[in-house]
Design a protein around this motif. Sequence first.
Motif, PDB file in Angstrom:
ATOM      1  N   PHE A 259       0.809  -1.212   0.000  1.00 12.91           N
ATOM      2  CA  PHE A 259       0.000   0.000   0.000  1.00 12.91           C
ATOM      3  C   PHE A 259       0.847   1.267   0.000  1.00 12.91           C
ATOM      4  N   ALA A 260       2.053   1.189   0.540  1.00 10.11           N
ATOM      5  CA  ALA A 260       2.925   2.363   0.547  1.00 10.11           C
ATOM      6  C   ALA A 260       3.626   2.555  -0.791  1.00 10.11           C
ATOM      7  N   CYS A 261       3.895   1.431  -1.489  1.00 10.55           N
ATOM      8  CA  CYS A 261       4.673   1.529  -2.726  1.00 10.55           C
ATOM      9  C   CYS A 261       4.284   0.419  -3.695  1.00 10.55           C
ATOM     10  N   PRO A 262       3.136   0.541  -4.363  1.00  8.57           N
ATOM     11  CA  PRO A 262       2.755  -0.471  -5.363  1.00  8.57           C
ATOM     12  C   PRO A 262       3.747  -0.460  -6.520  1.00  8.57           C
ATOM     13  N   ARG A 263       4.058  -1.648  -7.052  1.00  8.64           N
ATOM     14  CA  ARG A 263       5.058  -1.730  -8.120  1.00  8.64           C
ATOM     15  C   ARG A 263       4.472  -2.237  -9.436  1.00  8.64           C
ATOM     16  N   HIS A 264       3.194  -2.604  -9.450  1.00  7.47           N
ATOM     17  CA  HIS A 264       2.565  -3.066 -10.687  1.00  7.47           C
ATOM     18  C   HIS A 264       1.439  -2.103 -11.078  1.00  7.47           C
ATOM     19  N   PRO A 265       1.319  -1.735 -12.340  1.00  7.43           N
ATOM     20  CA  PRO A 265       0.275  -0.797 -12.771  1.00  7.43           C
ATOM     21  C   PRO A 265      -1.135  -1.248 -12.415  1.00  7.43           C
ATOM     22  N   TYR A 266      -1.380  -2.555 -12.422  1.00  6.11           N
ATOM     23  CA  TYR A 266      -2.715  -3.054 -12.065  1.00  6.11           C
ATOM     24  C   TYR A 266      -3.027  -2.779 -10.598  1.00  6.11           C
ATOM     25  N   THR A 267      -2.034  -2.943  -9.727  1.00  3.35           N
ATOM     26  CA  THR A 267      -2.216  -2.648  -8.314  1.00  3.35           C
ATOM     27  C   THR A 267      -2.537  -1.173  -8.113  1.00  3.35           C
ATOM     28  N   GLU A 268      -1.833  -0.316  -8.841  1.00  2.05           N
ATOM     29  CA  GLU A 268      -2.085   1.120  -8.757  1.00  2.05           C
ATOM     30  C   GLU A 268      -3.522   1.445  -9.161  1.00  2.05           C
ATOM     31  N   GLY A 328      11.060  -9.237   0.093  1.00  2.00           N
ATOM     32  CA  GLY A 328       9.711  -9.743   0.316  1.00  2.00           C
ATOM     33  C   GLY A 328       8.662  -9.172  -0.612  1.00  2.00           C
ATOM     34  N   HIS A 329       9.076  -8.392  -1.602  1.00  4.81           N
ATOM     35  CA  HIS A 329       8.137  -7.747  -2.520  1.00  4.81           C
ATOM     36  C   HIS A 329       8.400  -8.281  -3.928  1.00  4.81           C
ATOM     37  N   PHE A 330       7.444  -9.047  -4.459  1.00  6.33           N
ATOM     38  CA  PHE A 330       7.598  -9.687  -5.766  1.00  6.33           C
ATOM     39  C   PHE A 330       6.630  -9.056  -6.762  1.00  6.33           C
ATOM     40  N   VAL A 331       7.067  -8.979  -8.018  1.00 10.79           N
ATOM     41  CA  VAL A 331       6.238  -8.367  -9.046  1.00 10.79           C
ATOM     42  C   VAL A 331       6.519  -9.023 -10.393  1.00 10.79           C
ATOM     43  N   ALA A 332       5.493  -9.046 -11.245  1.00  6.15           N
ATOM     44  CA  ALA A 332       5.648  -9.549 -12.614  1.00  6.15           C
ATOM     45  C   ALA A 332       5.363  -8.408 -13.578  1.00  6.15           C
ATOM     46  N   CYS A 333       6.410  -7.659 -13.910  1.00  7.99           N
ATOM     47  CA  CYS A 333       6.252  -6.505 -14.799  1.00  7.99           C
ATOM     48  C   CYS A 333       7.610  -6.150 -15.400  1.00  7.99           C
ATOM     49  N   HIS A 334       7.660  -5.947 -16.711  1.00  7.37           N
ATOM     50  CA  HIS A 334       8.906  -5.559 -17.378  1.00  7.37           C
ATOM     51  C   HIS A 334       9.418  -4.204 -16.907  1.00  7.37           C
ATOM     52  N   LEU A 335       8.471  -3.329 -16.506  1.00 11.09           N
ATOM     53  CA  LEU A 335       8.835  -1.935 -16.238  1.00 11.09           C
ATOM     54  C   LEU A 335       8.823  -1.598 -14.754  1.00 11.09           C
ATOM     55  N   ALA A 336       8.712  -2.606 -13.888  1.00 17.73           N
ATOM     56  CA  ALA A 336       8.509  -2.360 -12.460  1.00 17.73           C
ATOM     57  C   ALA A 336       9.580  -1.469 -11.843  1.00 17.73           C
ATOM     58  N   ASP A 337      10.828  -1.638 -12.251  1.00 23.86           N
ATOM     59  CA  ASP A 337      11.914  -0.853 -11.646  1.00 23.86           C
ATOM     60  C   ASP A 337      12.080   0.523 -12.303  1.00 23.86           C
ATOM     61  N   LYS A 338      11.236   0.832 -13.286  1.00 24.89           N
ATOM     62  CA  LYS A 338      11.326   2.127 -13.968  1.00 24.89           C
ATOM     63  C   LYS A 338      10.131   3.026 -13.661  1.00 24.89           C
ATOM     64  N   LEU A 339       9.045   2.448 -13.162  1.00 23.51           N
ATOM     65  CA  LEU A 339       7.821   3.216 -12.936  1.00 23.51           C
ATOM     66  C   LEU A 339       7.805   3.828 -11.540  1.00 23.51           C
ATOM     67  N   ASP A 340       7.199   4.995 -11.438  1.00 21.43           N
ATOM     68  CA  ASP A 340       6.981   5.649 -10.145  1.00 21.43           C
ATOM     69  C   ASP A 340       5.470   5.715  -9.933  1.00 21.43           C
ATOM     70  N   LEU A 341       4.923   4.632  -9.357  1.00 20.53           N
ATOM     71  CA  LEU A 341       3.475   4.518  -9.215  1.00 20.53           C
ATOM     72  C   LEU A 341       3.003   5.191  -7.931  1.00 20.53           C
ATOM     73  N   ARG A 342       1.751   5.663  -7.969  1.00 19.73           N
ATOM     74  CA  ARG A 342       1.217   6.436  -6.870  1.00 19.73           C
ATOM     75  C   ARG A 342       0.519   5.546  -5.846  1.00 19.73           C
ATOM     76  N   PRO A 343       0.936   5.625  -4.589  1.00 17.52           N
ATOM     77  CA  PRO A 343       0.147   4.970  -3.547  1.00 17.52           C
ATOM     78  C   PRO A 343      -1.092   5.801  -3.292  1.00 17.52           C
ATOM     79  N   VAL A 344      -2.195   5.140  -2.952  1.00 17.23           N
ATOM     80  CA  VAL A 344      -3.454   5.851  -2.714  1.00 17.23           C
ATOM     81  C   VAL A 344      -3.969   5.474  -1.345  1.00 17.23           C
ATOM     82  N   LYS A 345      -4.280   6.461  -0.530  1.00 17.64           N
ATOM     83  CA  LYS A 345      -4.787   6.139   0.789  1.00 17.64           C
ATOM     84  C   LYS A 345      -6.161   5.517   0.664  1.00 17.64           C
ATOM     85  N   THR A 346      -6.416   4.491   1.502  1.00 14.22           N
ATOM     86  CA  THR A 346      -7.661   3.731   1.384  1.00 14.22           C
ATOM     87  C   THR A 346      -8.570   3.891   2.587  1.00 14.22           C
ATOM     88  N   GLN A 347      -8.189   4.718   3.537  1.00 10.23           N
ATOM     89  CA  GLN A 347      -9.073   4.944   4.675  1.00 10.23           C
ATOM     90  C   GLN A 347      -8.714   6.276   5.335  1.00 10.23           C
TER      91      GLN A 347
END
Length: 347
Positions: A259-268, A328-347
């Motif tokens: 939640f603090a740092c999503p690394r996949h565009p779908y999660t974002e 402990g953070h795994f991802v399946a994305c070609h661009l994961a280490d290049k993207l700066d995705l936005r965390p979104v507060k959920t509560q």
Amino acid sequence: MLSSGNLLLQVKNLKMFFPIQKGVLRKVVGHVRAVDDVSLSIRRGETFSLVGESGCGKTTIGRAILRLIRPTAGEVLFQSKKLAASGQKYREIDVAAASKEELNKLRQDMQIVFQDPYSTLNPRMKVEEIIAEPLLVHGIGTSAERKKRVRTLLEAVGLKPDFGGRYPHEFSGGQRQRICIARALALDPQLIVADEPVSALDVSVQAQVINLFKDLQKDLGLTYLFISHDLSVVKYISDRVAVVYLGRIVELARSESLFACPRHPYTESLMSAVPVPDPEYEAEEVLLEGDVPNPSDPPPGCHFHPRCPYRKELCSSEPPPYFEIDEGHFVACHLADKLDLRPVKTQ
């Protein structure tokens, strides 16, 4: 890395394909890839959550782990207490290949709480009969011992012991879900699969039931596989979270890390769609293009690329590697280490 001595469940390369049949002879012309090569591990005493859109395969994963449906391929290695031999604490068994006799014993170790509490309770049975039925089926205890156990379980889930003489229709939705939880606890399981257990309940009741899950876990040492599409609930209850898309895990991490740092565009995109109870908060929703691809004919390369706002040419031709981007953070994305995705507060 997870310590092997602390693992309760290991799922390796799990697949669940449903045949597509056509014609009078019901010829198989293809397969729906509901679960496609999923691997995960669950520690004892933790809450491991699966999240994703409706139809992504998360419920099918849970049912395949329990062998409510037989997996097409893969291993489901479970550390069973009930099948342990004399002198052993646990016995590792592949649930996917277990015999009928072994499955009967495993049912005592693994239970499920379904989404709709009313449809899972027999309207012709009293609550005390519903909760005692697993004990009766497995031949556990005398009639008096089962009645005592039922009263104890009703108290444990926050209901009065004398409620056992009533029928399911006499209870509210939240109370019925508490009855389902009591039934799941009857056999003293190690693992409970909670399949959208609060999505059919009012928001105020959801909080009560979620807190009940947490209290029971603390008191009884339970392990949960929690399946939900509600990220607010997932953030509150989970230790680790796996994000599922089109039958595959695309991201897996500790809850606070995800939640603090999503690394996949779908999660974002999932996080951006969660409503925030703050009138001054201006949400920036990440809108995805198109619809979820057909699981019987998934796109080449990364399955998410037709909807991904960050896609490159590589994404449409080569499957992304599944790798550990942070501890402990795994991802399946070609661009994961290049993207700066936005965390979104959920509560």
